[in-house]
Design a protein around this motif. Structure first.
Motif, PDB file in Angstrom:
ATOM      1  N   LYS A   1     -79.702  22.958 -58.093  1.00 59.06           N
ATOM      2  CA  LYS A   1     -80.529  21.766 -57.882  1.00 59.06           C
ATOM      3  C   LYS A   1     -81.351  21.466 -59.135  1.00 59.06           C
ATOM      4  CE  LYS A   1     -83.743  19.710 -54.632  1.00 59.06           C
ATOM      5  NZ  LYS A   1     -84.502  19.895 -53.383  1.00 59.06           N
ATOM      6  N   GLN A   2     -81.887  22.518 -59.732  1.00 55.55           N
ATOM      7  CA  GLN A   2     -82.682  22.359 -60.951  1.00 55.55           C
ATOM      8  C   GLN A   2     -81.819  21.787 -62.078  1.00 55.55           C
ATOM      9  OE1 GLN A   2     -84.164  26.060 -62.505  1.00 55.55           O
ATOM     10  NE2 GLN A   2     -86.027  25.109 -63.276  1.00 55.55           N
TER      11      GLN A   2
ATOM     12  N   GLN B   1     -79.596  31.457 -51.864  1.00 49.94           N
ATOM     13  CA  GLN B   1     -80.726  30.526 -51.989  1.00 49.94           C
ATOM     14  C   GLN B   1     -81.116  30.341 -53.459  1.00 49.94           C
ATOM     15  OE1 GLN B   1     -81.962  28.651 -49.616  1.00 49.94           O
ATOM     16  NE2 GLN B   1     -80.670  29.590 -48.073  1.00 49.94           N
ATOM     17  N   ALA B   2     -81.102  31.424 -54.222  1.00 47.40           N
ATOM     18  CA  ALA B   2     -81.441  31.333 -55.647  1.00 47.40           C
ATOM     19  C   ALA B   2     -80.411  30.486 -56.390  1.00 47.40           C
ATOM     20  CB  ALA B   2     -81.522  32.729 -56.258  1.00 47.40           C
TER      21      ALA B   2
ATOM     22  N   GLN C   1     -80.120  17.197 -65.489  1.00 49.48           N
ATOM     23  CA  GLN C   1     -79.055  16.320 -65.991  1.00 49.48           C
ATOM     24  C   GLN C   1     -79.362  14.859 -65.678  1.00 49.48           C
ATOM     25  OE1 GLN C   1     -75.431  17.815 -64.229  1.00 49.48           O
ATOM     26  NE2 GLN C   1     -74.723  18.617 -66.203  1.00 49.48           N
ATOM     27  N   GLN C   2     -79.841  14.604 -64.471  1.00 56.48           N
ATOM     28  CA  GLN C   2     -80.168  13.231 -64.085  1.00 56.48           C
ATOM     29  C   GLN C   2     -81.280  12.680 -64.958  1.00 56.48           C
ATOM     30  OE1 GLN C   2     -81.053  13.519 -59.916  1.00 56.48           O
ATOM     31  NE2 GLN C   2     -78.916  13.221 -59.288  1.00 56.48           N
TER      32      GLN C   2
END
Length: 84
Positions: A64-65, A57-58, A70-71
């Motif tokens: 995701k972070q 999960q970490a 980047q986006q």
């Protein structure tokens, strides 16, 4: 769903037996000690499974972070180019 019957490693079995023998009461039979060791093995396996899930999960949250960052950077770069 995966098979929940995971055979513990030899190291885990040895560690569980060592703990069971260390906490052995006077008059306790070998069979009782063996059952206690099996319970300890299950506890160790459950703990390892929980830790593995927490790490997964970490890692997901970290990925995701990173993607979000980047986006945002790409959007900023595109915005700066179109503003010129």
């Amino acid at each position: 769903m995966k098979n929940d019957k995971i055979t513990p490693s030899v190291e885990t079995q040895q560690e569980a037996m060592k703990i069971a023998k260390a906490t052995q009461k006077p008059g306790q039979t070998k069979e009782q000690t063996k059952l206690i060791a099996q319970g300890i093995e299950k506890g160790i396996a459950q703990y390892k499974k929980q830790q593995k899930e927490r790490k997964r999960q970490a890692d997901k949250a970290l990925k995701k972070q990173k993607r979000t960052k980047q986006q945002a950077q790409q959007e900023t770069a595109v915005d700066q180019q179109t503003a010129r």
